[in-house]
Design a protein around this motif. Structure first.
Motif, short mmCIF file in Angstrom:
data_model
loop_
_atom_site.label_atom_id
_atom_site.label_comp_id
_atom_site.label_asym_id
_atom_site.label_seq_id
_atom_site.Cartn_x
_atom_site.Cartn_y
_atom_site.Cartn_z
N ASN A 109 0.78 -1.13 -0.06
CA ASN A 109 0.03 -0.19 0.01
C ASN A 109 0.81 1.09 -0.08
O ASN A 109 1.52 1.54 0.79
CB ASN A 109 -0.75 0.22 1.44
N PHE A 110 0.60 2.08 -0.97
CA PHE A 110 1.57 3.38 -0.99
C PHE A 110 0.48 4.37 -0.28
O PHE A 110 -0.55 4.66 -0.81
CB PHE A 110 1.82 3.73 -2.50
N SER A 162 5.30 -3.04 -16.37
CA SER A 162 6.30 -2.14 -17.08
C SER A 162 7.64 -2.58 -17.03
O SER A 162 8.78 -1.98 -17.56
CB SER A 162 6.03 -0.78 -16.58
N GLY A 163 8.04 -3.67 -15.98
CA GLY A 163 9.25 -3.87 -15.91
C GLY A 163 10.17 -2.95 -14.71
O GLY A 163 11.18 -3.29 -14.37
N ASP A 164 9.51 -1.97 -14.26
CA ASP A 164 10.13 -0.97 -13.31
C ASP A 164 10.14 -1.85 -12.00
O ASP A 164 9.61 -2.61 -11.55
CB ASP A 164 9.11 0.04 -13.06
N PHE A 187 3.83 7.56 -0.34
CA PHE A 187 3.22 7.67 -1.61
C PHE A 187 4.11 8.65 -2.55
O PHE A 187 4.26 8.52 -3.54
CB PHE A 187 1.79 8.31 -1.44
N GLU A 188 4.74 9.68 -1.69
CA GLU A 188 5.41 10.73 -2.27
C GLU A 188 6.77 10.29 -2.71
O GLU A 188 7.27 10.28 -3.69
CB GLU A 188 5.61 11.96 -1.34
N GLN A 189 7.50 9.29 -1.84
CA GLN A 189 8.69 8.50 -2.23
C GLN A 189 8.52 7.71 -3.32
O GLN A 189 9.66 7.49 -3.96
CB GLN A 189 9.18 7.82 -1.13
N PHE A 190 7.49 7.23 -3.75
CA PHE A 190 7.29 6.30 -4.89
C PHE A 190 6.44 6.91 -5.91
O PHE A 190 5.55 6.15 -6.69
CB PHE A 190 6.54 4.76 -4.30
N ALA A 191 6.21 8.13 -5.81
CA ALA A 191 5.30 8.94 -6.80
C ALA A 191 5.89 8.40 -8.21
O ALA A 191 5.17 8.41 -9.19
CB ALA A 191 5.55 10.28 -6.70
N GLY A 192 7.20 8.45 -8.64
CA GLY A 192 7.43 8.12 -9.76
C GLY A 192 7.19 6.73 -10.29
O GLY A 192 6.45 6.59 -11.76
N PRO A 198 0.13 4.45 -14.53
CA PRO A 198 -1.14 4.89 -14.30
C PRO A 198 -2.43 3.78 -14.50
O PRO A 198 -3.47 3.92 -13.64
CB PRO A 198 -1.37 6.03 -15.24
N GLU A 199 -2.46 3.18 -15.48
CA GLU A 199 -3.56 2.21 -15.72
C GLU A 199 -3.62 0.96 -14.78
O GLU A 199 -4.83 0.44 -14.60
CB GLU A 199 -3.39 1.65 -17.17
N ALA A 200 -2.46 0.76 -13.84
CA ALA A 200 -2.75 0.06 -12.77
C ALA A 200 -2.74 0.22 -11.49
O ALA A 200 -2.80 -0.47 -10.64
CB ALA A 200 -1.08 -1.12 -13.09
#
Length: 382
Positions: A109-110, A162-164, A187-192, A198-200
């Protein structure tokens, strides 16, 4: 009369000890049952509070996709302006948690650091997200997650679509009241990572508002949509479960009260049996007392006084016995982290003494009735 009654008490030590033991067990059981109920209530309420927040906690979801991510900062600020502490919660579909020993199943959970203002779960180890600056992104896991992933393991979050991937550090362990492994990331730390997928993303907002209902919150969100010329299918629901679980605890309390009442009833029946046996043994004594001028009422009063002396002594003795057994009784229920052991129920101990005296009175009724009918002529047959 008291002196005569005391002589009757000490003159039959076995009968007195058996009567006192019956009452002691009944009173100690009554106190223990009440204490156990309080522990169960505290445990259930604490778990509900940690897992789903206090009363009047709501979840609002509906934003999704690229457009939802664009609006989420605006909606978050509007909610905070009205309700104070609000936390976002985002989940990524297809997100895996990988350790050197392989992938593990953990709900990620972010969230915002304000989550603990809404769900005040305690820290078991480390410090909560957003409280310190770290070179590597930090996450927290719940107690179940800590059993799946140790704090000294390197953990990689990987988005399959995405493979990120992102290497993270486990910085704390919390007790969130949930049995399944969970992980909390800033949340902010993983905003990237969130913006790249966005679709997921599934977004929701967690808030507490005692003065609101799910419908009124939804109307407010729809009103903001109309001002922004947007349209969102909002799903607003109340997620706290404290009230419902308290109702279940009350039902459990009733069951426990029945158990305690059955124990007292068993003591009453045992005292009745002991009392009737004692009257048969003492029929000659009572006949002599009648012959020496004692009235029937005095004999009944003597039996009553003896029963109350034994009952009072047993009830008072039950208090230190219950106090000594209290830690053992409470340890059997295993109160979870964050739930303090309730104090010894002194009020219920006092009630137990009164209940014991009442049980002694009820148990003595058959004996009193039998003593009332003992004729003087019995002594003449001896």
């Amino acid at each position: 009369m008291i002196r005569v009654a005391w002589q009757g008490v000490i003159g039959f030590p076995l009968r007195t000890c058996l009567t006192a033991l019956c009452l002691l067990v009944a009173v100690a059981g009554l106190v223990s049952v009440n204490a156990a109920t309080e522990t169960i209530k505290a445990t259930v309420v604490q778990k509900a509070l940690l897992a789903n927040g206090p009363q009047h906690t709501f979840s609002a979801s509906g934003l999704g996709g690229p457009a939802g991510l664009v609006r989420q900062d605006e909606v978050l600020q509007l909610l905070r302006d009205v309700f104070g502490s609000v936390s976002r919660s985002a989940q990524l579909q297809g997100l895996s948690v990988n350790t050197p020993t392989g992938a593990v199943s953990i709900d990620v959970n972010f969230v915002d650091p304000q989550l603990r203002e809404i769900r005040p779960f305690p820290l078991v180890a480390g410090s909560w997200i957003g409280t310190q600056d770290w070179l590597a992104p930090r996450v927290c896991v719940n107690a179940a997650g800590a059993r799946a992933v140790s704090m000294d393991e390197s953990v990689v979050l990987r988005v399959q679509a995405s493979g990120d991937s992102q290497k993270v550090v486990i910085g704390c362990v919390v007790e969130d009241g949930r049995a399944q492994p969970s992980m909390y990331a800033d949340f902010e730390q993983f905003a990237g990572v969130i913006q790249l997928n966005p679709e997921a993303v599934t977004l929701s907002f967690l808030l507490r508002s005692p003065a609101s209902t799910a419908e009124s919150l939804k109307q407010r969100l729809v009103g903001w949509d109309s001002l922004a010329a947007t349209q969102t299918e909002w799903d607003v629901k109340r997620i706290d479960t404290v009230d419902a679980l308290q109702a279940e605890v009350d039902a459990t309390r009733s069951t426990f009260a029945v158990v305690g009442g059955v124990g007292v009833l068993a003591a009453v029946l045992a005292i009745m049996n002991i009392g009737l046996s004692a009257i048969r043994e003492r029929s000659s004594e009572f006949s002599i007392r009648r012959a020496l001028g004692a009235s029937r009422r005095q004999l009944v009063g003597l039996v009553l006084l003896e029963s109350q002396i034994v009952s009072l002594a047993a009830g008072i003795l039950a208090i230190p016995v219950s106090l000594a057994l209290y830690p053992l009784t409470m340890s059997l229920f295993g109160a979870p982290f964050g739930v303090a052991q309730p104090e010894f129920p002194w009020v219920w101990a006092a009630i137990g003494v009164l209940v014991g005296m009442g049980a002694g009175l009820l148990g003595a009724i058959p004996a009193m009735a039998r003593s009332f009918r003992i004729p003087i002529a019995n002594v003449m047959r001896e």
